[in-house]
Design a protein around this motif. Structure first.
Motif, PDB file in Angstrom:
ATOM      1  N   ARG A  12       0.828  -1.202   0.000  1.00 49.22           N
ATOM      2  CA  ARG A  12       0.000   0.000   0.000  1.00 49.22           C
ATOM      3  C   ARG A  12       0.867   1.258   0.000  1.00 49.22           C
ATOM      4  NH1 ARG A  12      -3.844  -1.145   5.024  1.00 49.22           N
ATOM      5  NH2 ARG A  12      -1.819  -1.835   5.819  1.00 49.22           N
ATOM      6  N   LEU A  13       1.995   1.196   0.695  1.00 52.57           N
ATOM      7  CA  LEU A  13       2.918   2.329   0.678  1.00 52.57           C
ATOM      8  C   LEU A  13       3.458   2.551  -0.730  1.00 52.57           C
ATOM      9  CD1 LEU A  13       4.884   4.425   1.980  1.00 52.57           C
ATOM     10  CD2 LEU A  13       6.458   2.514   2.307  1.00 52.57           C
ATOM     11  N   PHE A  14       3.889   1.475  -1.382  1.00 54.33           N
ATOM     12  CA  PHE A  14       4.482   1.614  -2.709  1.00 54.33           C
ATOM     13  C   PHE A  14       3.466   2.157  -3.712  1.00 54.33           C
ATOM     14  CE2 PHE A  14       7.295  -2.050  -1.227  1.00 54.33           C
ATOM     15  CZ  PHE A  14       8.250  -1.173  -0.745  1.00 54.33           C
ATOM     16  N   LEU A  15       2.223   1.734  -3.592  1.00 52.81           N
ATOM     17  CA  LEU A  15       1.205   2.198  -4.535  1.00 52.81           C
ATOM     18  C   LEU A  15       0.970   3.701  -4.383  1.00 52.81           C
ATOM     19  CD1 LEU A  15      -0.923   1.537  -6.672  1.00 52.81           C
ATOM     20  CD2 LEU A  15      -2.526   1.010  -4.813  1.00 52.81           C
ATOM     21  N   ARG A  16       0.769   4.141  -3.147  1.00 55.32           N
ATOM     22  CA  ARG A  16       0.510   5.567  -2.926  1.00 55.32           C
ATOM     23  C   ARG A  16       1.752   6.403  -3.223  1.00 55.32           C
ATOM     24  NH1 ARG A  16      -2.475   3.195   1.474  1.00 55.32           N
ATOM     25  NH2 ARG A  16      -4.689   3.735   1.363  1.00 55.32           N
ATOM     26  N   LEU A  17       2.899   5.863  -2.852  1.00 55.40           N
ATOM     27  CA  LEU A  17       4.125   6.628  -3.046  1.00 55.40           C
ATOM     28  C   LEU A  17       4.482   6.735  -4.527  1.00 55.40           C
ATOM     29  CD1 LEU A  17       6.118   8.109  -1.256  1.00 55.40           C
ATOM     30  CD2 LEU A  17       7.516   6.051  -1.177  1.00 55.40           C
ATOM     31  N   SER A  18       4.188   5.698  -5.293  1.00 56.97           N
ATOM     32  CA  SER A  18       4.475   5.746  -6.731  1.00 56.97           C
ATOM     33  C   SER A  18       3.639   6.828  -7.418  1.00 56.97           C
ATOM     34  CB  SER A  18       4.207   4.379  -7.367  1.00 56.97           C
ATOM     35  OG  SER A  18       2.834   4.027  -7.227  1.00 56.97           O
ATOM     36  N   ARG A  19       2.412   7.014  -6.954  1.00 55.89           N
ATOM     37  CA  ARG A  19       1.576   8.071  -7.520  1.00 55.89           C
ATOM     38  C   ARG A  19       2.165   9.448  -7.209  1.00 55.89           C
ATOM     39  NH1 ARG A  19      -4.183   5.578  -5.350  1.00 55.89           N
ATOM     40  NH2 ARG A  19      -4.269   3.779  -6.779  1.00 55.89           N
ATOM     41  N   LEU A  20       2.646   9.610  -5.969  1.00 57.69           N
ATOM     42  CA  LEU A  20       3.252  10.887  -5.592  1.00 57.69           C
ATOM     43  C   LEU A  20       4.502  11.163  -6.420  1.00 57.69           C
ATOM     44  CD1 LEU A  20       3.751  13.372  -3.797  1.00 57.69           C
ATOM     45  CD2 LEU A  20       4.744  11.842  -2.082  1.00 57.69           C
ATOM     46  N   LEU A  21       5.352  10.151  -6.585  1.00 62.47           N
ATOM     47  CA  LEU A  21       6.583  10.346  -7.344  1.00 62.47           C
ATOM     48  C   LEU A  21       6.289  10.567  -8.827  1.00 62.47           C
ATOM     49  CD1 LEU A  21       8.835   7.646  -5.627  1.00 62.47           C
ATOM     50  CD2 LEU A  21       8.822  10.111  -5.230  1.00 62.47           C
ATOM     51  N   ALA A  22       5.289   9.867  -9.340  1.00 65.11           N
ATOM     52  CA  ALA A  22       4.929  10.059 -10.752  1.00 65.11           C
ATOM     53  C   ALA A  22       4.414  11.476 -10.987  1.00 65.11           C
ATOM     54  CB  ALA A  22       3.872   9.034 -11.157  1.00 65.11           C
TER      55      ALA A  22
END
Length: 628
Positions: A601-611
């Motif tokens: 869940r961290l990776f999913l939300r964080l990937s959106r922020l970084l993208a």
């Protein structure tokens, strides 16, 4: 065959060089190989009338400091003879002054004490004791009263090094105490008390009224040579005579100085305990000293209180009020006022441990704590100690109140309100919210936070329930709200708040409190922060939240996403590097979450922020450096 010419005495310059060499440790061998020996030169110089008196004092200090290097036990008799010569010489202001005699006695006594454990010095000790007894055996002579007092102090040191050395002449010492009327009587009293204390301590069965043993010449008591010395049973003590001697001693406190009183009472307390006497005799004579303005005399009363709690039952309030009054009187030295607060800290702990609220309700809780509030104009050091006292008192009162409330009593009138105590105590340092982060007042305020928070859970207490109880305490809840509001209202205090959280997290006992504070920040701080460039002031708190595994990262990621949106909206030619610097710090928090949290869940939300960040800042590179 003609005799060799007499050796030339050392000059003043040579003596100064010699003392410098001994102090530095260089060239000592040259002086130790003198012929005649260094001992001969030293003693002859001390006895010379043409030798400067000031340099004689320096030689006495040198003798005291380096006696082990200069003397051997075989030469100590010559030292005693030199002292005897000086004492018997008529005093004058040029060659042999009374002060020189006194310093000579002190230095020789110090040397003999250093050699007292050797087997072949008993005769030397007897000679020195006999000489000192000769000096003190002139009671009530005013001209040499100070010299006699110094001789008594020297005898005390010998008695301390060899307990019961003067036990055979204790009757004569008692008689001397009765006859002495000058200010030297303090030294006589303390000498007699020391001998009595050692007799009781070693359980020696002798008559202290017996004067069959002559004062002079002096001989070592036979009991000191017995192998079982000090192992006799207490039944051998002559209790009746010891009681009489103690009653005599308690008639003389008025002649003692505060320092003398401390030594006197410390020995008398041991005698009273050993003889199982009623401590009320001490209380009647000495309790009034609590109202003096001398810290040593107050210390004496508190020492008695600690040893004889039951004898002072009912007077706890009087002692506490007196100590509190001392701390409030501004004309006292600050160190005395601070000492009074330290005494109160220990005194309250002692009293509350002794007396539970179910037995006797001393005074209402809020009224008791209100007496300890610091004044606005108190020195900061005094404020800090008074706040410590408030924290300690409130915790002790809470424990008593819980017992009181759980008993058959109805209602909660007078029970202490820890939140009220905490908030009113902080009024004296309320300006900390507007001061720079490094100010001392801020340090005092946060120290108070910590004291109120953990005082009820000692590090020595292994019971984890105390920490769990603190998590539900009113103080902790109040402090949570206060720290959140403080972070929102005064962002310059954020580093101090972060350091406070770090202090709790670094403690194995109280790390739960730090984690709960971070959870409170996650729940109540993140939704309330204002989205602007000043948000970076809160990043130290965000870093701690990102590191903590007990806090879900979604709230922090949502906040950072909104912050990135804000930076994108405000980014332009006028922002220069502000967007880049603050965005980089936000990415640092993202990295912290990646390091500490391992969740899809961290990776999913964080990937959106970084993208999103890469979309609006194309030259930003986000690279996966993981290796398999």
């Amino acid at each position: 065959m003609t005799a060799p010419p007499p050796a030339k005495p050392l000059t003043l310059q040579e003596w100064e060089t010699l003392m410098e060499n001994f102090q530095s440790g260089n060239g000592i061998e040259k002086w130790n190989s003198l012929d005649p020996s260094l001992t001969d030169h030293l003693l002859s110089s001390l006895l010379r009338k043409d030798f400067p008196l000031q340099l004689k004092f320096q030689l006495l200090v040198f003798l005291d400091e380096f006696s082990i290097s200069i003397f051997h036990s075989e030469n100590l008799n010559r030292l005693i003879e030199a002292l005897k010569t000086v004492i018997q010489s008529p005093p004058d202001a040029v060659h042999i002054s009374p002060l020189f005699k006194e310093q000579f006695m002190i230095s020789v006594t110090s040397v003999i004490v250093c050699f007292s454990e050797e087997d072949n010095v008993q005769t030397v000790i007897e000679s020195l004791v006999e000489l000192l007894l000769t000096v003190i055996n002139r009671p009530n002579f005013g001209s040499d009263r100070h010299t006699r007092a110094i001789a008594c102090e020297c005898l005390r040191e010998l008695e301390r090094s060899k307990p019961c050395l003067l036990s055979d002449v204790v009757g004569h010492l008692w008689s001397l105490c009765q006859n002495e009327r000058t200010h030297a009587s303090q030294s006589y009293i303390l000498l007699f008390t020391t001998v009595i204390h050692n007799i009781v301590d070693k359980k020696l069965s002798i008559s202290i009224l017996n004067t069959s043993h002559p004062l002079l010449p002096f001989s070592t008591p036979q009991c000191l040579n017995r192998e079982d010395f000090g192992s006799d049973s207490g039944s051998g003590l002559n209790t009746k005579e010891l009681r009489r001697a103690l009653a005599f001693l308690l008639e003389w406190p008025q002649v003692l100085t505060p320092c003398g009183m401390m030594e006197f009472v410390s020995m008398v307390i041991s005698v009273v305990v050993a003889l199982e006497l009623q401590p009320s005799m001490l209380k009647v004579q000495l309790f009034g000293m609590i109202h003096s303005y001398d810290p040593l005399l107050c210390h004496v009363v508190l020492a008695m209180f600690m040893h004889f709690l039951d004898a002072f039952d009912g007077q706890e309030g009087e002692v506490s009020s007196r100590l509190l009054l001392i701390s409030r009187e501004s004309h006292h030295y600050l160190v005395f006022r601070l000492l009074a607060i330290h005494w109160l800290l220990g005194f309250n702990q002692l009293v509350f441990n002794k007396q539970s609220r179910t037995e006797k309700k001393i005074e209402t809780g809020n009224e008791a704590c209100s007496t300890f509030y610091p004044s606005l104009f108190d020195p900061l050091a005094l404020k800090a100690l008074k706040l410590d006292l408030l924290a300690s008192c409130s915790v002790l009162r809470q424990k008593s109140d819980s017992d009181y409330k759980s008993s058959s009593h109805d209602g909660d009138d007078g029970l202490v309100n820890p939140v009220k105590v905490f908030e009113q105590g902080l009024l004296s340092v309320s300006s900390f919210k507007w001061l720079p982060p490094g100010s001392t007042e801020i340090a005092v305020a946060f120290r108070t936070f910590h004291k109120f928070l953990i005082t009820g859970s000692s590090h020595s207490d292994s019971d984890p329930s105390t920490t769990r109880n603190m998590l539900d305490s009113m103080i902790f809840r109040t402090l949570q709200v206060m720290l959140v509001n403080m972070t929102l209202e005064s962002r310059r205090l954020v580093p101090v708040v972060a350091a406070f959280v770090d202090r709790l997290l670094s403690c194995k006992k109280h790390s739960w409190l730090g984690e709960r504070l971070l959870q409170k920040f996650d729940e109540h701080l993140l939704p309330k922060v204002k989205m602007d460039y000043k948000l970076v002031y809160c990043f130290p708190i965000f870093d701690r939240i990102a590191e903590n595994l007990t806090i879900p990262p979604r709230g922090l990621i949502a906040l950072l996403t909104n912050f990135m949106i804000f930076l994108v909206e405000k980014h332009g030619p006028d922002t220069v590097m502000k967007s880049w610097s603050q965005g980089s710090r936000a990415l640092g928090i993202c990295r912290t979450m990646l390091v500490h949290h391992h969740s899809s869940r961290l990776f999913l939300r964080l990937s959106r922020l970084l993208a999103f960040t890469c979309l609006f800042f194309p030259d930003l590179e986000v690279r996966d450096n993981s290796r398999y």
